[in-house]
Design a protein around this motif. Structure first.
Motif, PDB file in Angstrom:
ATOM      1  N   LEU A  75       0.844  -1.200   0.000  1.00  0.00           N
ATOM      2  CA  LEU A  75       0.000   0.000   0.000  1.00  0.00           C
ATOM      3  C   LEU A  75       0.878   1.248   0.000  1.00  0.00           C
ATOM      4  O   LEU A  75       0.688   2.160  -0.805  1.00  0.00           O
ATOM      5  CB  LEU A  75      -0.882  -0.033   1.253  1.00  0.00           C
ATOM      6  CG  LEU A  75      -2.110   0.848   1.289  1.00  0.00           C
ATOM      7  CD1 LEU A  75      -3.043   0.518   0.141  1.00  0.00           C
ATOM      8  CD2 LEU A  75      -2.829   0.654   2.626  1.00  0.00           C
ATOM      9  N   MET A  76       1.848   1.264   0.896  1.00  0.00           N
ATOM     10  CA  MET A  76       2.674   2.458   1.015  1.00  0.00           C
ATOM     11  C   MET A  76       3.559   2.631  -0.220  1.00  0.00           C
ATOM     12  O   MET A  76       4.020   3.731  -0.500  1.00  0.00           O
ATOM     13  CB  MET A  76       3.536   2.402   2.282  1.00  0.00           C
ATOM     14  CG  MET A  76       2.737   2.340   3.576  1.00  0.00           C
ATOM     15  SD  MET A  76       1.290   3.423   3.677  1.00  0.00           S
ATOM     16  CE  MET A  76       2.024   4.910   4.310  1.00  0.00           C
TER      17      MET A  76
ATOM     18  N   ARG B 243       2.549   2.196  -3.241  1.00  0.00           N
ATOM     19  CA  ARG B 243       1.759   2.588  -4.418  1.00  0.00           C
ATOM     20  C   ARG B 243       2.060   4.022  -4.826  1.00  0.00           C
ATOM     21  O   ARG B 243       2.578   4.811  -4.032  1.00  0.00           O
ATOM     22  CB  ARG B 243       0.257   2.492  -4.096  1.00  0.00           C
ATOM     23  CG  ARG B 243      -0.286   1.097  -4.059  1.00  0.00           C
ATOM     24  CD  ARG B 243      -1.771   1.141  -3.767  1.00  0.00           C
ATOM     25  NE  ARG B 243      -2.542   1.697  -4.879  1.00  0.00           N
ATOM     26  CZ  ARG B 243      -2.943   1.002  -5.924  1.00  0.00           C
ATOM     27  NH1 ARG B 243      -2.654  -0.265  -6.024  1.00  0.00           N
ATOM     28  NH2 ARG B 243      -3.649   1.578  -6.884  1.00  0.00           N
ATOM     29  N   ASP B 244       1.685   4.354  -6.067  1.00  0.00           N
ATOM     30  CA  ASP B 244       1.722   5.755  -6.479  1.00  0.00           C
ATOM     31  C   ASP B 244       0.769   6.506  -5.570  1.00  0.00           C
ATOM     32  O   ASP B 244      -0.357   6.057  -5.346  1.00  0.00           O
ATOM     33  CB  ASP B 244       1.235   5.889  -7.929  1.00  0.00           C
ATOM     34  CG  ASP B 244       2.279   5.373  -8.908  1.00  0.00           C
ATOM     35  OD1 ASP B 244       3.470   5.386  -8.541  1.00  0.00           O
ATOM     36  OD2 ASP B 244       1.896   4.959 -10.005  1.00  0.00           O
ATOM     37  N   ARG B 245       1.252   7.607  -5.051  1.00  0.00           N
ATOM     38  CA  ARG B 245       0.417   8.297  -4.065  1.00  0.00           C
ATOM     39  C   ARG B 245       0.140   9.735  -4.452  1.00  0.00           C
ATOM     40  O   ARG B 245       0.977  10.410  -5.050  1.00  0.00           O
ATOM     41  CB  ARG B 245       1.087   8.202  -2.703  1.00  0.00           C
ATOM     42  CG  ARG B 245       0.980   6.799  -2.152  1.00  0.00           C
ATOM     43  CD  ARG B 245       1.957   6.532  -1.062  1.00  0.00           C
ATOM     44  NE  ARG B 245       1.695   7.372   0.107  1.00  0.00           N
ATOM     45  CZ  ARG B 245       2.394   7.316   1.216  1.00  0.00           C
ATOM     46  NH1 ARG B 245       3.393   6.470   1.322  1.00  0.00           N
ATOM     47  NH2 ARG B 245       2.098   8.100   2.219  1.00  0.00           N
TER      48      ARG B 245
END
Lengths: 219, 262, 219
Positions: B130-131, B133-135
């Protein structure tokens, strides 16, 4: 995705294709918190890029679209197309009950038209505020009538077609008269307790009102 | 209703302070609780978590706790509870099952522990993915110059024909402009009481509480009742004075009774 | 321009053509930093418009461009293409560094939602500090969900639209590896046999969690 990173690698050696540069300035103009000059853009883009050329393409692409690429000073920004500006405001319409003062003033105008401000005040027994009349004028429920042929030639107020439409009346003459108001229980809607000494004197007054009232509608 | 469940009242406390306080309690040598420690220990087995030897893990854990004790490290209660539980599990796994004892078998307990470890590891992997991922705000971006939607509020006024007629009626009856008088509808005057009593006294052949002479509508509301009681009493006195009635009262505060005088 | 205003006049009677609706949602999405639902859009558009249909077209139009039309929960937004992030170093927002506990808790909430505090504690094997949950609530990445229909009716946590937006997810169903985890039974709420020591403060809540578990993913 992979071809993009391939292009990025190439960009170390030669400028990315114009189509790719166009994507870049599109993203930058979208995300930037302020308009960007072509110099700003070039600084961020891979070496050898020509934002000015890409900008020409991008501008063309957005022609006739919902947003446009516009020049702001010597910088560039994306802005909503002017004809769609109305989408950027949201109108909420709130319906409120007309104030008591406004209703009473309106009623007097409807029953006594054409009526001057002084006459309204005399009937209501209190001064009529400018705001109240302005509100009724703004709502287009009343308008100015002919001036009265009395000293000072005061303006009069009459009700409008909008007023009649709103209240479902064919003409102001259709407003129920005092007798009907009384029959409908509206004149006695506050049951006068026997202890109220002021009530009696008022009775005659109402009946007198009736003939004069009709005169006013005659014209 | 939903949000009030916990700690609303304690909300304003600084998040950082709480995190710091938590770190002191939870971190034993950098581990976040006994399950985290177990997971770390399990890595030494270098096997799939589903095939892990829970018995071996229990031994490792207990050894760790022993060591911590030897080093006089302050262990959080959780760690000691887990140690006790693992010691119990170990004995269950080693000893032949006792047929008289109910409850889950050592194998069931071991399987659940393995499941918990696997699940925790899975969640850690998810967290990392999750961390990674493209954010938003780092890899992709929102509009830099959002155009605020202007909120225009337009008020329209309305009225009904009834409002209009009532308004007009109000003016024509002028009850708005009558001179100020005390609102007397809560009052029952002595004149009214007397008139009422005169009409009724002829029927009062027997002693009757004067309270029963209060007019209808003046008995429920305390103010009205008080007014009517006073005026009825005064009217009763007036009737006595006129020689048309007699009054009696057995004692102080007892009911006052009235009777016709023939 | 003149044809546009002509169309607007027509819109009093019928919905504007899809191409025009596409321009409208393009303008609205460009203007907003926050995702907009089709309802938000429809409210601002002329009566009879269907933003959902226009969105299909708009989304296609921006495929491969510098910005993209993305779905965020039940809303829509325009976001820059992730491969161009390097151009936007100036726009980068420093996100607060999250503790390991917070990150894990966030992942557990995302994958197990709606999930109670006791369930989070059961999975992590350690008490969840208030600070951790507060931080996630403050960042608006998680919010309270419906209470669980179990004894004590504990509150649950779910992830928010902001969470989806931040991590570029269309919905919680698109969480990486969700299917695999479910297939492996790792999202099951397996009650501990017998006398497992409970780590959580709300003992007993954990066991009954199973039925409500996947509600949020289902709809």
């Amino acid at each position: 995705m992979s071809e993009v990173s391939e292009e990025k690698e190439q960009s170390l050696f030669k400028a990315p294709p114009v189509a790719e540069q166009e994507r870049m300035i599109e993203a930058m103009l979208f995300a930037s918190a302020e308009p960007l000059t072509t110099r700003d853009m070039a600084e961020r883009m891979p070496h050898g890029s020509d934002p000015a050329e890409a900008l020409v393409h991008l501008r063309k692409r957005y022609e006739g679209r919902g947003v446009r690429v516009v020049k702001v000073g010597d910088a560039w920004a994306i802005r909503t197309a002017p004809d769609l500006g109305y989408l950027m405001s949201r109108e909420t319409i709130e319906t409120r009950k007309l104030s008591r003062a406004a209703i009473e003033t309106l009623a007097i105008i409807a029953y006594h038209q054409p009526v001057t401000r002084a006459e309204i005040e005399e009937i209501r027994g209190v001064a009529v505020s400018r705001g109240t009349v302005d509100q009724l004028l703004e709502m287009e429920w009343v308008r100015f009538g002919r001036r009265k042929m009395t000293p000072g030639r005061p303006v009069t107020f009459v009700v409008t077609q909008e007023f009649l439409d709103h209240f479902g009346l064919e003409s102001a003459r259709d407003l129920p008269g005092l007798k009907e108001l009384r029959a409908a229980g509206l004149l006695d809607n506050r049951p006068p307790p026997g202890t109220m000494p002021t009530m009696g004197s008022e009775d005659g007054d109402e009946d007198e009102g009736a003939p004069g009232q009709n005169e006013l509608f005659e014209d | 209703m939903v949000e009030d469940d916990f700690d609303r009242d304690e909300r304003p406390v600084n998040v950082a302070e709480r995190l710091a306080a938590e770190a002191l309690i939870v971190d034993v040598d950098g581990f976040e609780g006994p399950l985290d420690l177990l997971l770390t220990l399990s890595r030494t087995q270098k096997v799939d978590l589903r095939k892990i030897s829970v018995l071996e893990l229990a031994r490792q854990y207990l050894a760790f706790v022993e060591q911590a004790k030897a080093l006089r490290l302050e262990l959080a209660a959780d760690y000691l509870v887990m140690a006790a539980w693992l010691a119990f599990l170990k004995s269950r796994l080693l000893l032949p099952p006792d047929p008289t004892e109910d409850g889950p078998s050592g194998e069931d307990l071991a399987a659940h522990l393995a499941f918990q470890l696997e699940r925790l590891q899975a969640m850690r992997d998810c967290a990392a993915r999750l961390m990674g991922r493209d954010r938003l705000g780092r890899d992709f971006f929102a509009r830099g110059i959002p155009e605020d939607v202007a909120r225009l509020r337009r008020v329209t006024y309305t009225a009904t024909l009834l409002d209009l007629m009532q308004g007009y009626a109000r003016i024509r009856t002028r009850d708005e402009f009558r001179p100020f008088v005390m609102d007397r509808d809560a009052l029952f005057t002595m004149e009214q009481a007397l008139e009422r009593m005169r009409g009724l006294i002829g029927f009062a052949g027997t002693w009757t509480d004067i309270v029963s002479y209060l007019p209808e509508g003046f008995t429920a509301d305390p103010g009205r009742r008080r007014s009517a009681t006073a005026s009825t009493f005064a009217a009763a006195l007036e009737l006595v004075k006129e020689g048309r009635a007699e009054l009696r009262q057995a004692e102080v505060f007892a009911p006052i009774e009235l009777r016709r005088r023939d």
